[in-house]
Every structure is written in structure tokens, then in C-alpha cells.
Write a protein that holds these residues in place. Structure first.
Motif, short mmCIF file in Angstrom:
data_model
loop_
_atom_site.label_atom_id
_atom_site.label_comp_id
_atom_site.label_asym_id
_atom_site.label_seq_id
_atom_site.Cartn_x
_atom_site.Cartn_y
_atom_site.Cartn_z
N ALA A 232 0.82 -1.22 0.00
CA ALA A 232 0.00 0.00 0.00
C ALA A 232 0.86 1.27 0.00
CB ALA A 232 -0.93 -0.01 1.21
N LYS A 233 1.66 1.44 1.02
CA LYS A 233 2.44 2.66 1.17
C LYS A 233 3.92 2.36 1.06
CE LYS A 233 3.27 6.43 4.44
NZ LYS A 233 2.97 6.95 5.80
N PRO A 234 4.64 3.03 0.13
CA PRO A 234 6.08 2.77 -0.03
C PRO A 234 6.86 3.21 1.20
CG PRO A 234 5.17 3.97 -1.92
CD PRO A 234 4.14 4.02 -0.83
N TYR A 235 8.12 2.76 1.25
CA TYR A 235 9.03 3.24 2.28
C TYR A 235 9.39 4.70 2.00
CZ TYR A 235 9.60 -1.59 3.83
OH TYR A 235 9.38 -2.85 4.32
N ARG A 236 10.10 5.33 2.93
CA ARG A 236 10.45 6.74 2.77
C ARG A 236 11.24 7.00 1.49
NH1 ARG A 236 12.42 8.63 8.84
NH2 ARG A 236 10.38 8.36 9.88
N SER A 237 12.02 6.00 1.08
CA SER A 237 12.82 6.15 -0.14
C SER A 237 11.96 6.13 -1.39
CB SER A 237 13.85 5.03 -0.21
OG SER A 237 13.21 3.76 -0.32
N GLY A 238 10.68 5.78 -1.26
CA GLY A 238 9.79 5.65 -2.41
C GLY A 238 9.76 4.25 -2.98
N ALA A 239 10.61 3.35 -2.46
CA ALA A 239 10.65 1.98 -2.96
C ALA A 239 9.70 1.10 -2.16
CB ALA A 239 12.06 1.43 -2.85
N ARG A 240 9.33 -0.02 -2.77
CA ARG A 240 8.46 -0.97 -2.09
C ARG A 240 9.25 -1.95 -1.23
NH1 ARG A 240 3.05 0.60 -2.60
NH2 ARG A 240 2.85 1.67 -4.62
N THR A 241 10.55 -2.01 -1.44
CA THR A 241 11.40 -2.91 -0.67
C THR A 241 12.39 -2.09 0.14
OG1 THR A 241 13.10 -4.63 -0.84
CG2 THR A 241 12.92 -3.13 -2.69
N PRO A 242 12.71 -2.52 1.35
CA PRO A 242 13.64 -1.74 2.18
C PRO A 242 15.11 -2.03 1.86
CG PRO A 242 12.86 -3.62 3.42
CD PRO A 242 12.13 -3.66 2.11
N TYR A 243 15.37 -2.99 1.00
CA TYR A 243 16.74 -3.45 0.77
C TYR A 243 17.40 -2.71 -0.38
CZ TYR A 243 14.86 -7.26 3.58
OH TYR A 243 14.26 -8.00 4.57
N LYS A 244 18.73 -2.78 -0.39
CA LYS A 244 19.51 -2.17 -1.45
C LYS A 244 20.53 -3.19 -1.99
CE LYS A 244 19.19 2.49 0.52
NZ LYS A 244 19.95 3.67 1.04
N GLY A 245 21.02 -2.91 -3.18
CA GLY A 245 22.08 -3.75 -3.76
C GLY A 245 21.62 -5.17 -4.03
N ILE A 246 22.49 -6.11 -3.70
CA ILE A 246 22.18 -7.52 -3.93
C ILE A 246 20.97 -7.96 -3.12
CG2 ILE A 246 23.06 -9.88 -3.72
CD1 ILE A 246 24.36 -8.37 -5.95
N ALA A 247 20.82 -7.43 -1.92
CA ALA A 247 19.67 -7.80 -1.09
C ALA A 247 18.36 -7.38 -1.76
CB ALA A 247 19.79 -7.15 0.29
N ARG A 248 18.38 -6.24 -2.43
CA ARG A 248 17.18 -5.79 -3.15
C ARG A 248 16.82 -6.78 -4.26
NH1 ARG A 248 14.85 -0.69 -4.36
NH2 ARG A 248 13.84 -0.66 -6.41
#
Length: 497
Positions: A232-248
Motif C-alpha cells: 500500500a504505502k512505499p518506504y520513505r525512499s519511495g521503494a516498495r522494498t527496504p533493501y539495497k544492492g544484492i539484497a534488493r
């Protein structure tokens, strides 16, 4: 609860993601290169025609020469080293070869083994000694032939022949390409590195346990992925996932391919038949269909007479098999192309047996119930063929075939071959469930796809690549968590104070 879910997925992934990656990669290899085997077609094509001249001692003399108290479970007349031999199979006592011209039991020696290999292929050969079991002979179907003798052919395909230590017959062939690709194919997929050593006795338990743990890892990963995705609501970064890089990427790949990975691992786990889930306690016995032991008195015609009768009809057999159907004795002959003829006790040749006769023989398996008989002219969801190199591709699935349905407690279906009277397979209700849980979910055995091979290949390879990338990204994340971390600048400064 969420924390434990995350921890289970993390630490199971650290231990198993690399294994999952190997499973996905080796599974793609197995789409095109199967575990070495000797197919019936290859076996027949390498046999010389059986000649009635100077052949053969009667069946009774051959059984007496075998010196076994029990009746054989199979009887064949085939060729070893260019000479006709009776090959007798016994359920609990291995195999026996008897020279059909002299009536003497054969004990394989180097001369016979080399001559048997030359019959298969006249290329230069090198004897490599005997083994009980090695990387290309783990199949339980070979247990009655062990120890196995290995002969390396110097032919274009670099074939490695395995010959029975009981009879001297060629029982397995592994080409150079098959051996090369199987190191990263079936040998790896089925965790055969664990076979043959100190862990050999625990191989089944280890594979089952690893597959079960991998199933829990995939299930936990799917739940974690859904919990961490903002629908429903994205994270503060605007993404739907909180992860970055390989984790994303691992998160996104898990959402797309996680369910596929789970179904593949669970179906692979079920293929090991944990807790004997797919064995029905009230399965029907196929011995009733045979209707009696394979003894000489069940067969009216002698071997020489039978060979002459086949030849007079213009049929040149390369192998003859003795079998009983509903108590009646038949001789089944096969030629080099796999065509068959049946000879009954009255000397009549049959191209196929009547469905009613086969149904009467099969009814002895469940005489108290009713029987429904259907003729299959085309393949369907429960009866179909596979490519020859696949795990079950060597099993002949001819058409037309008969399907017999019983009303026994196991709701058994039989598939019979009217050409030979062979009981092709027995499917009770649990085996039919297994067909969907393993054959469909693991191998995607669905006729609309199997009949459209480029589509089937493309979908399986694409899904496997997605699973491979998912597993490799998890492997990277696990390695990054386990590797020693350099202290931060703040910690280094604090340690100097």
C-alpha cells in the motif's frame, strides 16, 4: 515471531543456498543429458540374430544347470560373445547365464567379457577391472548383476561398458559426453558425491533431510518477502522494498521465483518417498497376473521349435523371453527394431493379444471386485512417453494400450501392452497423486507442454535461471554475513584510546 522467521530464513539460507544453486544448474543439464543407461533399443540393436541351427538345449536342462531351488523370475534367450545363452534372473539370488548349445552354466572370465564387448561394438577395447559400484552404476536395478566389469571402448563416443559379473552381458553404457556432463548433471543433482563412501548408508536420509530443510528455507523466504514488501504505502525512499544492492535483487527475485523454487524443492523431497507416503499398504500383487511360476511344463514348445516357427513366419528374433499370462505360457520374441511377436503353446503367432484375454488374466489380481477396461489410442495425463535420455524415458509406453481400473481398496489402475501382454505399470491412488506432486511439479510433465518442446524448454530454462539467480544472490548475502568484518574508523579510534 517475525524475528524467528527472519532468523530461520537467514541461517538456513546461509547453509543451503549454494546447494539450491547447484540443484538449479544441474537440473538444466539433466534436461538434455540423462544418467547413463542401456536402453532396450540400444540393447536389441547390438544383438546378432538368433539362429535355430545347433540351438538349443531345452529349458529344463538350462534351469537344472543354474542349480537354484527357486523358479526364476525372468527367462531370456539372448547372445553373449556371439553365442546363444539362457539368461535367468532370480529375485533374491542374482542372475545366471547358461550356454544354450552345451547346457553348461557360464562363469564370466576375461575372454568371455572381451568377446561380449566385441559383440556390442568391435572397436578396440581395454579392460579396466571390476567394481561393485561407481559414479555411473549407482542404480539399484544393477544389484543382481554386481560386481560389474568395466571395459573402455576406443570408439568415437568413448563408450564405457559395464558388464555383469554374474552373466558377462553388457548391462550399462556410458558415453564420454554423458560422463562429462553428468559430473554437473545427474551425479550432482542427486548428491551422488555422498554415495559409495562412509556416508553411503545415510545417503537417502541426508538427501531427504536437506530437501526438507531447503523447503522450510523457501517457505520462510516467501513469508519474509511478503512481510517486507510494501503493497500500500512505499518506504520513505519511495521503494516498495527496504533493501539495497544484492539484497534488493534477492528480495525481488524471491517474490517472482520463490514459489517456483518451493514447488521444485518440495517435489524433489517427495521423490524420495519420505515415510513411505506413496506406498499403499494394500497394493495388488502382479504375481496373480502371471498365474504361476516360470517352469518348463508351462511351455509346450521347445526352444529350437520356437525359433524355427518364428523364422518360418519371416520374423528374425534377436531375443526371446518366456512369460506367463493368466497361467498360459508364451514366448515373446523381439527383433532388432523392437518389433514383437508372441508364440502360444499351440504354435500360433500373435501380433497382439485380445483385450478380453488380458482382462481375464488381470482379474485374478482382484477377483472379488469389478473391472473396467479402456483402450488408450493416445497419451493422456497418466500414460505418456518421455524423451529417451530422461529418467524414465527408457520405459516403453506403446500405443494402443489397455487401462484396467479395479475397485480394490487402493483404486488400482493397470496399464497393459496388448502386443506383448506386459504389465507396463501399476498406479494406485497414491501413485496417481505422486504423478502430480512429482512428475508435474518437478518435471512439468503436462502434455500440452511436452507436445510443444521449444515452449517447454524455454519455460523450464527461464524458471531455472530465475531460481539460480535467486540462490546465487542468497549465497552472496550469506558469504557477506559470515566473512570477517573490518572494524569501522570509529571503532579503530576508540580502540587506540
Amino acid at each position: 515471531m517475525k524475528r524467528y522467521l527472519y532468523l530461520w530464513h537467514r541461517w538456513l539460507g546461509i547453509g543451503l543456498c549454494l546447494l539450491l544453486a547447484l540443484w538449479f544448474f544441474s537440473g538444466v543439464v539433466m534436461l538434455y543429458v540423462g544418467y547413463p543407461k542401456l536402453t532396450p533399443a540400444e540393447h536389441l540393436a547390438r544383438l546378432p540374430p538368433l539362429s535355430a541351427q545347433g540351438c538349443c538345449v531345452d529349458l529344463g536342462a538350462a534351469l537344472q544347470a543354474a542349480q537354484r531351488e527357486q523358479a526364476p523370475s525372468s527367462i531370456r534367450l539372448s547372445s553373449l560373445a556371439g553365442r546363444p545363452h539362457y539368461l535367468l534372473g532370480y529375485r533374491d539370488a542374482g542372475s545366471v547365464a547358461v550356454d544354450a548349445r552345451t547346457g553348461q552354466r557360464v562363469v564370466p572370465n576375461l575372454e568371455l567379457l572381451v568377446a561380449s564387448a566385441e559383440q556390442f561394438d568391435p572397436a578396440p577395447a581395454q579392460y579396466l577391472g571390476s567394481v561393485w559400484e561407481d559414479a555411473w552404476s549407482h542404480s539399484r536395478a544393477l544389484d543382481h548383476e554386481r560386481p560389474l566389469h568395466r571395459i573402455q571402448l576406443q570408439d568415437r563416443d568413448a563408450r564405457l561398458l559395464y558388464l555383469s559379473g554374474q552373466t558377462g552381458a553388457v548391462v550399462r553404457v556410458a558415453t564420454g559426453d554423458e560422463r562429462l556432463w553428468n559430473w554437473v548433471g545427474a551425479w550432482l543433482h542427486w548428491l551422488y558425491p555422498l554415495r559409495g563412501g562412509v556416508l553411503d548408508g545415510a545417503w537417502g536420509w541426508l538427501v531427504t533431510s536437506l530437501a526438507f530443510a531447503a523447503s522450510l528455507m523457501c517457505l520462510a523466504g516467501i513469508l519474509v518477502g511478503l512481510l517486507r514488501w510494501r503493497f500500500a504505502k512505499p518506504y520513505r525512499s519511495g521503494a516498495r522494498t527496504p533493501y539495497k544492492g544484492i539484497a534488493r535483487w534477492h528480495h525481488l527475485l524471491g517474490l517472482v521465483f520463490g514459489s517456483l523454487a518451493l514447488t521444485w524443492v518440495v517435489s524433489g523431497w517427495l521423490s524420495m518417498n519420505p515415510w513411505r507416503l506413496f506406498e499403499h499398504p494394500q497394493a495388488l500383487s502382479s504375481a496373480a497376473y502371471q498365474g504361476g511360476p516360470l517352469l518348463p511344463e508351462a511351455f509346450a514348445l521347445g526352444t529350437g521349435e520356437a525359433l524355427a516357427r518364428f523364422n518360418s513366419d519371416g520374423f528374425v528374433p534377436r531375443e526371446i523371453e518366456w512369460r506367463r499370462i493368466g497361467g498360459q505360457g508364451y514366448l515373446l520374441a523381439r527383433d532388432g527394431a523392437g518389433a514383437v511377436r508372441l508364440l502360444d503353446g499351440d504354435g500360433r503367432l500373435h501380433r497382439r493379444l485380445e483385450p478380453q484375454a488380458l482382462a481375464r488374466a488381470a482379474s485374478a489380481m482382484w477377483p472379488a471386485g469389478t473391472l473396467q477396461v479402456d483402450t488408450l489410442e493416445t497419451y493422456d495425463a497418466y500414460y505418456y512417453g518421455r524423451a529417451e535420455h530422461s529418467m524414465l524415458g527408457h520405459l516403453d509406453k506403446p500405443l494402443p494400450a489397455l487401462r484396467l481400473r479395479f475397485d480394490d481398496p487402493a483404486s488400482t489402475w493397470l496399464h497393459l501392452d496388448p502386443r506383448s501382454g506386459a504389465l507396463i505399470e501399476q498406479l494406485d491412488e497414491r501413485r496417481r497423486v505422486y504423478r502430480w506432486l512429482f512428475n508435474l511439479l518437478h518435471s512439468w510433465d503436462w502434455l500440452p507442454l511436452l507436445e510443444r518442446r521449444p515452449l517447454w524448454d524455454g519455460l523450464l530454462i527461464s524458471a531455472s535461471l530465475g531460481g539460480l539467480l535467486l540462490s546465487l544472490s542468497g549465497t552472496w548475502l550469506g558469504w557477506r554475513r559470515l566473512r570477517p568484518r573490518k572494524p569501522s574508523a570509529r571503532r579503530r579510534a576508540a580502540s587506540r584510546q
